[in-house]
Design an enzyme around this catalytic site. Structure first.
Site, short mmCIF file in Angstrom:
data_model
loop_
_atom_site.label_atom_id
_atom_site.label_comp_id
_atom_site.label_asym_id
_atom_site.label_seq_id
_atom_site.Cartn_x
_atom_site.Cartn_y
_atom_site.Cartn_z
N GLY A 18 62.22 62.04 94.82
CA GLY A 18 63.41 61.55 95.49
C GLY A 18 63.12 60.31 96.31
O GLY A 18 62.03 59.73 96.24
N ASP A 19 64.08 59.91 97.12
CA ASP A 19 64.02 58.69 97.91
C ASP A 19 64.29 59.06 99.37
O ASP A 19 65.35 59.59 99.70
CB ASP A 19 65.08 57.71 97.40
CG ASP A 19 65.05 56.36 98.12
OD1 ASP A 19 64.42 56.27 99.19
OD2 ASP A 19 65.68 55.42 97.61
N PHE A 20 63.32 58.81 100.26
CA PHE A 20 63.51 59.23 101.65
C PHE A 20 64.58 58.44 102.38
O PHE A 20 64.99 58.80 103.48
CB PHE A 20 62.20 59.24 102.44
CG PHE A 20 61.35 57.99 102.38
CD1 PHE A 20 61.89 56.73 102.63
CD2 PHE A 20 59.98 58.08 102.12
CE1 PHE A 20 61.09 55.59 102.61
CE2 PHE A 20 59.18 56.94 102.08
CZ PHE A 20 59.74 55.70 102.34
N HIS A 58 55.27 52.45 109.61
CA HIS A 58 54.80 51.09 109.91
C HIS A 58 55.15 50.09 108.81
O HIS A 58 55.01 48.89 109.00
CB HIS A 58 53.30 51.08 110.22
CG HIS A 58 52.40 51.29 109.05
ND1 HIS A 58 51.03 51.19 109.14
CD2 HIS A 58 52.65 51.60 107.74
CE1 HIS A 58 50.49 51.41 107.95
NE2 HIS A 58 51.46 51.67 107.10
#
Length: 345
Positions: A235-237, A255
């Site tokens: 998935g995609d955070f 960062h």
């Protein structure tokens, strides 16, 4: 009156110190070429003459000898005058590709022309706040990595070597004994989570990664006999985070991003956390001004390469508060990153 001899242990005058910093990138370049040519691996456990090294690396022996002399003066190599052979010091061993946790990967990554071009255009980043690397890549760092497998492999090897040193330091610094389940968000090939699971047999885990990374992650976990205890979720955070874990980890993720995109990631994690869940942020925490700290260098690299940033304790506290979280503690490690622990506010 006779002049008092200068104390040989006194620090060099300011002009000499500044000159050493001015020419410091020459040393970096020599080390990068050492890695690119594989000189340390050619030497291996058996010291060799400059001629032998030149033949094996395809270089000009008299010229190579001059670089070897420079690096021997810096404690990277040592020459046996009786045999005229060059060997590796303890520090030089860290240049070998086959040495776990070596700096070989970092030297290869930062020796790429793209890296030099980006740092050469540092002024552009200072004027615009944007990563200068994008100008030479023509796109963002992460999009470029997806379409240039050769460059991506070099950068990934660099990060893997760095994590080889970071992971044990994190395990030693933080107590995972009360944890039952962990989700490593953006956990790459699972190196950090693997160390945690190996040290804590009762813990189960998941690595949450993009689909193009997940395949290698599954292979790496299987190689370490952790496939039964650790699943790989895709998935995609920036969209959503898997729900219901005791502990969430963001290691060397925030960062990479500015505050607004970092906030989006944190808000997605907050939405998936239970009231008793905790978030561990593994990042370098900057100590503030007037302190010589490795994180300050990394902070500049984040600006030039991806447009991200390292942060201070106060900056993490503020960012977490905006996401509905509270900074509970900061655990230093023996490596530059600390473990920033956050809980639901």
């Amino acid at each position: 009156m006779s002049q008092q001899p200068r104390d040989s242990h006194a620090p060099p005058p300011a002009a000499i110190q500044m000159t050493q910093m001015v020419y410091g990138f020459w040393v970096s370049r020599c080390l990068q070429i050492m890695a690119e040519l594989g000189i340390a691996d050619i030497i291996g456990d058996v010291p060799k003459t400059a001629e032998e090294l030149a033949e094996a690396s395809g270089t000009h022996a008299p010229s190579l000898r001059r670089m070897l002399r420079l690096l021997s003066g810096l404690g990277v190599l040592v020459k046996d005058e009786s045999t005229q052979r060059w060997g590796l010091t303890e520090m030089g061993e860290m240049l070998r590709e086959d040495n776990p946790g070596s700096v070989y990967g970092s030297l290869r990554a930062h020796g790429l022309l793209l890296s030099w071009q980006a740092w050469g255009d540092l002024a552009n980043s200072l004027k615009t706040g944007q990563p200068s690397l994008e100008k030479f890549m023509g796109t963002s760092f992460f999009d470029y990595m997806r379409t240039h497998a050769d460059v991506a492999a070099i950068f990934n090897n660099s990060m893997a070597a760095y994590q080889t040193l970071n992971a044990p330091a994190v395990v030693n610094a933080y107590d995972f004994s009360t944890t039952r389940s962990i989700c490593d968000v953006g956990g790459g090939t699972g190196m950090l989570l693997a160390h945690i699971l190996q040290a804590n047999p009762g813990v189960r885990g998941a690595v949450f990664e993009m689909p193009h990374v997940a395949l290698e992650t599954r292979q790496r976990l299987a190689e370490q006999s952790l496939a039964e205890r650790c699943e790989v979720l895709e998935g995609d955070f920036f969209v959503r985070i898997p729900e219901g874990y005791d502990t969430y980890i963001l290691s060397q993720i925030l960062h990479d991003w500015d505050d607004e995109r970092s906030l989006r990631i944190l808000q997605n994690i907050r939405a998936s956390m239970r009231p008793d869940s905790r978030l561990l942020i593994v990042e370098t925490v900057l100590p503030g001004d007037n302190v010589n700290h490795f994180g300050n260098l990394y902070d500049m690299a984040m600006l030039v390469v991806v447009g991200g940033r390292e942060r201070t304790h106060a900056e993490y506290a503020e960012l977490l508060e905006r996401a509905g979280l509270k900074l509970a503690n900061v655990y230093p490690t023996t490596m530059p990153p600390s473990v920033v622990e956050a809980v639901v506010a």
